[in-house]
Scaffold this active site. Structure first.
Site, PDB file in Angstrom:
ATOM      1  N   ALA A  39       0.806  -1.222   0.000  1.00 37.74           N
ATOM      2  CA  ALA A  39       0.000   0.000   0.000  1.00 37.74           C
ATOM      3  C   ALA A  39       0.848   1.286   0.000  1.00 37.74           C
ATOM      4  O   ALA A  39       0.583   2.197  -0.803  1.00 37.74           O
ATOM      5  CB  ALA A  39      -0.972  -0.015   1.184  1.00 37.74           C
ATOM      6  N   ARG A 112       8.071 -12.106   8.140  1.00 35.47           N
ATOM      7  CA  ARG A 112       9.431 -12.650   8.149  1.00 35.47           C
ATOM      8  C   ARG A 112      10.173 -12.325   6.860  1.00 35.47           C
ATOM      9  O   ARG A 112      11.058 -13.065   6.439  1.00 35.47           O
ATOM     10  CB  ARG A 112       9.390 -14.148   8.402  1.00 35.47           C
ATOM     11  CG  ARG A 112       9.076 -14.463   9.857  1.00 35.47           C
ATOM     12  CD  ARG A 112       8.673 -15.891  10.094  1.00 35.47           C
ATOM     13  NE  ARG A 112       8.043 -16.037  11.414  1.00 35.47           N
ATOM     14  CZ  ARG A 112       6.765 -15.699  11.670  1.00 35.47           C
ATOM     15  NH1 ARG A 112       5.996 -15.253  10.701  1.00 35.47           N
ATOM     16  NH2 ARG A 112       6.288 -15.823  12.879  1.00 35.47           N
ATOM     17  N   LYS A 228     -13.639   7.833   0.706  1.00 38.44           N
ATOM     18  CA  LYS A 228     -13.635   7.018  -0.515  1.00 38.44           C
ATOM     19  C   LYS A 228     -14.836   6.091  -0.507  1.00 38.44           C
ATOM     20  O   LYS A 228     -15.086   5.427   0.494  1.00 38.44           O
ATOM     21  CB  LYS A 228     -12.329   6.206  -0.580  1.00 38.44           C
ATOM     22  CG  LYS A 228     -11.087   7.051  -0.729  1.00 38.44           C
ATOM     23  CD  LYS A 228      -9.819   6.234  -0.519  1.00 38.44           C
ATOM     24  CE  LYS A 228      -9.475   6.125   0.947  1.00 38.44           C
ATOM     25  NZ  LYS A 228      -8.277   5.278   1.183  1.00 38.44           N
ATOM     26  N   ARG A 229     -15.527   6.041  -1.646  1.00 40.77           N
ATOM     27  CA  ARG A 229     -16.744   5.228  -1.729  1.00 40.77           C
ATOM     28  C   ARG A 229     -16.683   4.216  -2.872  1.00 40.77           C
ATOM     29  O   ARG A 229     -17.723   3.928  -3.482  1.00 40.77           O
ATOM     30  CB  ARG A 229     -17.954   6.131  -1.936  1.00 40.77           C
ATOM     31  CG  ARG A 229     -18.156   7.248  -0.912  1.00 40.77           C
ATOM     32  CD  ARG A 229     -19.408   8.041  -1.283  1.00 40.77           C
ATOM     33  NE  ARG A 229     -19.532   9.311  -0.603  1.00 40.77           N
ATOM     34  CZ  ARG A 229     -20.081   9.469   0.606  1.00 40.77           C
ATOM     35  NH1 ARG A 229     -20.544   8.431   1.257  1.00 40.77           N
ATOM     36  NH2 ARG A 229     -20.160  10.667   1.141  1.00 40.77           N
ATOM     37  N   GLY A 230     -15.520   3.728  -3.206  1.00 47.52           N
ATOM     38  CA  GLY A 230     -15.404   2.710  -4.246  1.00 47.52           C
ATOM     39  C   GLY A 230     -16.068   3.152  -5.543  1.00 47.52           C
ATOM     40  O   GLY A 230     -15.855   4.269  -6.025  1.00 47.52           O
ATOM     41  N   ALA A 259      -6.828   0.854  -5.562  1.00 50.60           N
ATOM     42  CA  ALA A 259      -7.617   2.049  -5.911  1.00 50.60           C
ATOM     43  C   ALA A 259      -7.496   3.129  -4.845  1.00 50.60           C
ATOM     44  O   ALA A 259      -7.266   4.308  -5.149  1.00 50.60           O
ATOM     45  CB  ALA A 259      -9.088   1.669  -6.102  1.00 50.60           C
ATOM     46  N   ASP A 261      -5.180   3.540  -2.617  1.00 49.14           N
ATOM     47  CA  ASP A 261      -3.815   4.051  -2.506  1.00 49.14           C
ATOM     48  C   ASP A 261      -3.522   5.045  -3.630  1.00 49.14           C
ATOM     49  O   ASP A 261      -2.897   6.085  -3.409  1.00 49.14           O
ATOM     50  CB  ASP A 261      -2.818   2.895  -2.548  1.00 49.14           C
ATOM     51  CG  ASP A 261      -3.194   1.796  -1.558  1.00 49.14           C
ATOM     52  OD1 ASP A 261      -3.747   2.128  -0.493  1.00 49.14           O
ATOM     53  OD2 ASP A 261      -2.960   0.610  -1.868  1.00 49.14           O
ATOM     54  N   ASN A 285     -10.137  10.760  -8.057  1.00 51.75           N
ATOM     55  CA  ASN A 285     -11.153   9.827  -8.566  1.00 51.75           C
ATOM     56  C   ASN A 285     -10.684   9.149  -9.837  1.00 51.75           C
ATOM     57  O   ASN A 285     -10.900   7.954 -10.037  1.00 51.75           O
ATOM     58  CB  ASN A 285     -12.463  10.565  -8.840  1.00 51.75           C
ATOM     59  CG  ASN A 285     -13.390  10.539  -7.652  1.00 51.75           C
ATOM     60  OD1 ASN A 285     -14.301   9.740  -7.574  1.00 51.75           O
ATOM     61  ND2 ASN A 285     -13.120  11.395  -6.681  1.00 51.75           N
TER      62      ASN A 285
HETATM   63  P1  ATP Z   1      -8.241  -0.257  -1.203  1.00 57.14           P
HETATM   64  O1  ATP Z   1      -8.925  -1.561  -1.449  1.00 57.14           O
HETATM   65  O2  ATP Z   1      -7.138   0.029  -2.188  1.00 57.14           O
HETATM   66  O3  ATP Z   1      -7.870  -0.003   0.235  1.00 57.14           O
HETATM   67  P2  ATP Z   1     -10.191   1.792  -0.647  1.00 57.14           P
HETATM   68  O4  ATP Z   1     -11.317   1.026  -0.039  1.00 57.14           O
HETATM   69  O5  ATP Z   1      -9.284   2.556   0.249  1.00 57.14           O
HETATM   70  O6  ATP Z   1      -9.349   0.836  -1.595  1.00 57.14           O
HETATM   71  P3  ATP Z   1     -11.945   2.655  -2.748  1.00 57.14           P
HETATM   72  O7  ATP Z   1     -13.076   3.458  -2.232  1.00 57.14           O
HETATM   73  O8  ATP Z   1     -12.180   1.250  -3.116  1.00 57.14           O
HETATM   74  O9  ATP Z   1     -10.736   2.823  -1.727  1.00 57.14           O
HETATM   75  O10 ATP Z   1     -11.348   3.377  -4.048  1.00 57.14           O
HETATM   76  C1  ATP Z   1     -10.827   4.686  -3.996  1.00 57.14           C
HETATM   77  C2  ATP Z   1     -11.413   5.531  -5.097  1.00 57.14           C
HETATM   78  O11 ATP Z   1     -11.104   4.971  -6.375  1.00 57.14           O
HETATM   79  C3  ATP Z   1     -12.931   5.643  -5.054  1.00 57.14           C
HETATM   80  O12 ATP Z   1     -13.330   6.679  -4.171  1.00 57.14           O
HETATM   81  C4  ATP Z   1     -13.261   5.937  -6.517  1.00 57.14           C
HETATM   82  O13 ATP Z   1     -13.044   7.298  -6.794  1.00 57.14           O
HETATM   83  C5  ATP Z   1     -12.208   5.109  -7.255  1.00 57.14           C
HETATM   84  N1  ATP Z   1     -12.740   3.776  -7.571  1.00 57.14           N
HETATM   85  C6  ATP Z   1     -12.552   2.631  -6.888  1.00 57.14           C
HETATM   86  N2  ATP Z   1     -13.214   1.597  -7.454  1.00 57.14           N
HETATM   87  C7  ATP Z   1     -13.848   2.110  -8.532  1.00 57.14           C
HETATM   88  C8  ATP Z   1     -14.719   1.565  -9.550  1.00 57.14           C
HETATM   89  N3  ATP Z   1     -15.051   0.267  -9.569  1.00 57.14           N
HETATM   90  N4  ATP Z   1     -15.167   2.394 -10.505  1.00 57.14           N
HETATM   91  C9  ATP Z   1     -14.843   3.696 -10.509  1.00 57.14           C
HETATM   92  N5  ATP Z   1     -14.037   4.277  -9.592  1.00 57.14           N
HETATM   93  C10 ATP Z   1     -13.545   3.499  -8.607  1.00 57.14           C
HETATM   94 MG    MG Z   2      -8.042   1.663   1.534  1.00 51.49          MG
END
Ligand code: ATP
Ligand code: MG
Length: 319
Positions: A39, A112, A228-230, A259, A261, A285
């Site tokens: 990460a 390790r 962050k909202r995926g 994503a 990171d 984003n």
């Molecule tokens: P990680 O699994 O790397 O720790 P995270 O949970 O910290 O990820 P996410 O919210 O999954 O972060 O992703 C970060 C940003 O990337 C989101 O806020 C969005 O802007 C973008 N992103 C992630 N997944 C997608 C997707 N499937 N489609 C479009 N944008 C995405």
């Molecule tokens: Mg994360």
């Protein structure tokens, strides 16, 4: 970045991934890798690629898995002077296989490995002494020696007027541990910028409702919280009461690892380059979305030109 580079501290790994979805590694399967990973390494690579001044403190083995990482980070413009090489331990690794439901099975070699041999070397001290921003990754606390280096960096960087960001980035299994909670509470108290995702927000804030949790974080030291909202995009909340929503870009998700990171690397770099929140958030984003379109944890990290092209070519996701 007048004060000096953005730095991060922690695990540098290779990732080796199964080409087919399924459960675990209990029979011979086709694997692809090594991909540079970890990460903190993904964060700093995106930070450097987009044009931010960036460096990392970590440790790799005297092997090709280490060389593949150092070569990538150097090629992308990161300062690799504080990556030490362990003569004894191999570079850390993660074997990963996605299941059909999107969850993942891992085989880790971190505790390790060389990744756990991270130390406050003269080169690490020198990098800290000239840096202007520290980004702390929650994952780094899994390495015993990292907390001490992070403490040293916090003291040195805040003393010279630098700033701190914190991505809790924690695995659910770690949330129960008292030591982890105490470390998180400390970072939440001092960070200028916090970048949680999902339930990390509520753990960091110690409460359940989103608006209350955000207000709790902004009531400490943070002036910005980037949530962050995926696939639903992201939101920045500011201490002065602004809320900036950014819809996700519509992409086909090939590999979600990294994503968050990349999002963080782009956001921190752009803010430190002086961009307003709206512009930095759009790049963040785009960086997160672009990265999920490529197999491998940092293969989709983009330069500013690549992200500009991505933004121009990619529609927003309709929710
Ligand atoms: P990680 O699994 O790397 O720790 P995270 O949970 O910290 O990820 P996410 O919210 O999954 O972060 O992703 C970060 C940003 O990337 C989101 O806020 C969005 O802007 C973008 N992103 C992630 N997944 C997608 C997707 N499937 N489609 C479009 N944008 C995405
Ligand atoms: Mg994360």
């Amino acid at each position: 970045d007048a004060l000096g580079p953005t730095i991060t501290i922690g695990e540098i790994l290779v990732e080796i991934m199964a080409t087919d979805r399924g459960a675990g590694f209990l029979e011979p399967i086709t694997l692809i890798g090594p991909y540079p990973s970890g990460a903190p390494a993904i964060f700093i690579d995106q930070c450097a690629r987009i044009g931010g001044s960036a460096g990392i403190i970590g440790c790799v083995g005297n092997d090709d898995f280490g060389r593949v990482n150092v070569a990538r980070l150097r090629a992308d413009g990161a300062d690799v002077s504080a990556i030490s090489t362990s003569p004894e331990f191999p570079t850390g690794s993660a074997f990963v296989r996605y299941r059909h439901d999107g969850s993942r099975d891992f085989v880790f070699n971190i505790a390790r490995s060389a990744a756990a041999q991270i130390d406050l070397t003269p080169a690490a001290r020198a990098l800290i002494a000239r840096s202007g921003h520290l980004h702390v990754m929650g994952t780094a606390f899994a390495i015993p020696g990292a907390a001490r280096i992070i403490e040293h960096a916090i003291t040195a960087i805040t003393a010279r007027g630098g700033s701190i960001s914190f991505d809790p980035n924690v695995r659910k299994e770690l949330l129960g541990q008292a030591e982890t909670r105490a470390r998180f509470a400390r970072l939440v108290d001092i960070a200028d910028l916090i970048l949680p995702s999902g339930e990390e927000l509520f753990v960091a804030a110690g409460m359940e409702a989103e608006s209350e949790a955000v207000q709790a974080l902004l009531g400490r030291n943070a002036s910005e919280v980037a949530l962050k909202r995926g696939a639903d995009g992201s939101t920045v909340f500011t201490r002065d009461g602004r809320r900036i929503d950014c819809p996700a870009f519509a992409v086909e998700e090939i590999d979600p690892t990294g994503a968050g990171d990349c999002f963080g690397g782009a956001y921190v770099a752009c803010r430190r380059l002086g961009m307003p929140i709206e512009q930095a958030l759009t790049y963040a984003n785009a960086a997160g979305a672009r990265n999920v379109t490529a197999k491998g944890p940092m293969e989709g990290a983009g330069t500013r030109a690549e992200l500009d092209a991505f933004i121009a070519a990619t529609p927003e996701r309709r929710t």
